[in-house]
Enzyme design. Structure first.
Site, short mmCIF file in Angstrom:
data_model
loop_
_atom_site.label_atom_id
_atom_site.label_comp_id
_atom_site.label_asym_id
_atom_site.label_seq_id
_atom_site.Cartn_x
_atom_site.Cartn_y
_atom_site.Cartn_z
N ASP A 157 34.17 84.76 13.73
CA ASP A 157 33.60 83.58 14.39
C ASP A 157 32.30 83.92 15.09
OD1 ASP A 157 33.36 81.02 15.41
OD2 ASP A 157 34.81 81.32 17.02
N GLU A 191 26.37 77.56 19.67
CA GLU A 191 27.48 76.75 19.18
C GLU A 191 28.69 76.88 20.08
OE1 GLU A 191 31.16 75.81 16.87
OE2 GLU A 191 30.58 77.70 17.81
N GLU A 192 28.89 78.02 20.69
CA GLU A 192 30.08 78.26 21.48
C GLU A 192 30.06 77.58 22.85
OE1 GLU A 192 32.75 79.36 20.51
OE2 GLU A 192 32.46 80.74 18.84
#
Length: 405
Positions: A157, A191-192
């Site tokens: 991820d 994105e996180e």
């Protein structure tokens, strides 16, 4: 003279093996003239591939190992994005660094960039292949291997997917299956947390794509039918301090918040036959000063994975928390996504997490979600990806690209 030549060759071979061991590569995949560079900031990272020149193509495992050993916790993506720029340029791509936040805008004091890469001069392509490079702030995982498992933050991820995408691109390019104008690579930051990288790319990169967008996240190398939406928000509540023996003299902000939160946890929220139930998570709670004092303030971070009808969920949360004693602030609001899964040969999966795909809502192309590794280990200290999954992902990405040419 002959003995000197033999000694020189032997010395070069020894140096080659030593350098390869440091960098996690096979010595026979390296050129003996590759320089070993060091950095006072992080010598381990730089010994592992930083700014090493090579005209040879990367193996997907070597690519992941090198990329994942460079910390890119959300907000701290500067070093890995510049490393990735160098790698893609060395492989012959035209690479643009898109500024997302300069060092004055960023809370970390580091400039933050996206990367957009393509062959030649054609920026607008039929297909864009994308992954985020930032990693979750759950904590560092010391790089280690267990059998064929590669354990490190970002393994699945989403640096594993990014590595698979890059290698797939060059295998197709070298086989003349794709040409200039067919495929571009877009790697983003943030994105996180709040998706600022992809949001910036869509709003101001000024590139267009006509057929498909392929996004990388851990899907167990299955093709995703869709994923839940993100409704991320903060709640603040205010009260009045008093001695805890006399609660009637005060007003507990924490108790007020907990009663509201419990109502939300027990509410019937929208359900999707494809994506499943909507779920609520209270991520953090901060408030109060001592056990014997009625607290006058609390702040909580909350996250709802929305399966359907996000507008209804938003209206309910606003009515619940926007009161005389509390206020909610939206951090991220992304609708559930139903994706393309028309490519034959893939197992299918529905994902309970969210991605950057909602930012592509205005772009009329087919959207795919695919990548190696399992979301069950992402955001945990057990994050890993297997070597087999990495190699299989290259095949998968190649199939997704060629199907959409």
């Amino acid at each position: 003279m002959f003995l000197k030549s033999v000694f020189l060759v032997y010395s070069l071979l020894v140096l080659r093996v030593y350098a390869a061991n440091i960098m996690g590569l096979s010595p026979f995949k390296m050129s003996v003239i590759q320089p070993l560079l060091s950095s006072s900031k992080n010598s381990q990272i730089d010994c592992d591939h930083h700014s090493v020149k090579s005209s040879k193509r990367w193996d997907v495992v070597d690519m992941l190992k090198a990329m994942a050993k460079i910390d890119s916790t959300v907000g701290y993506e500067y070093e890995v994005m510049h490393w990735l720029r160098d790698v893609l340029e060395e492989q012959g791509m035209t690479v643009e660094m898109q500024l997302v936040e300069d060092e004055h805008q960023s809370v970390t004091g580091l400039a933050r960039h996206n990367i957009y890469a393509y062959m030649g001069k054609t920026r607008d392509t039929s297909i864009v292949v994308s992954s985020h490079i930032d990693t979750n702030p759950e904590g560092n995982i010391p790089y280690h291997e267990i059998g064929e498992e590669i354990h490190v933050r970002g393994a699945c991820d989403a640096k594993g997917p990014a590595a698979g995408q890059i290698v797939a691109f060059f295998e197709l390019w070298d086989a003349s299956i794709i040409k200039e104008g067919d495929v571009s690579l877009l790697f983003v930051i943030g994105e996180e947390y709040n998706g600022i990288g992809m949001k910036t790319a869509v709003e101001s990169l000024n590139a267009t794509w006509s057929k498909a967008a392929i996004f990388g996240e851990p899907t167990e190398n299955k093709l995703s039918k869709g994923h839940k939406g993100n409704f991320r928000f903060d709640v603040e509540a205010w009260g009045k301090k008093s001695h805890s023996g006399y609660p009637e003299l005060g007003f507990s902000a924490i108790e007020f918040y907990l009663r509201k939160a419990n109502t939300l946890l027990n509410a019937e929220l929208p359900y999707s036959p494809v994506l499943g139930p909507t779920t609520v998570n209270i991520g953090t709670i901060h408030g109060g000063v001592a056990a014997n004092i009625i607290p006058d303030y609390v702040k909580a971070e909350m996250y709802i994975r929305v399966a359907d009808d996000i507008e209804k969920v938003k209206a309910y949360v606003e009515e619940l928390f926007n009161t005389e004693h509390s206020q909610m602030t939206i951090v991220q609001y992304l609708k559930p996504q139903y994706l393309s899964f028309d490519v034959p040969g893939f197992e299918l999966i529905a994902c309970a997490y969210a991605t950057d795909i909602p930012y592509f809502e205005s772009i009329d192309v087919k959207k795919y979600l695919y990548g190696p590794g399992s979301i069950s280990v992402a955001h945990t200290q057990a994050e890993f990806v297997t070597v087999t999954d990495l190699y299989d992902s290259v095949i998968g990405y190649k199939n997704l690209i060629t199907y959409n040419l």
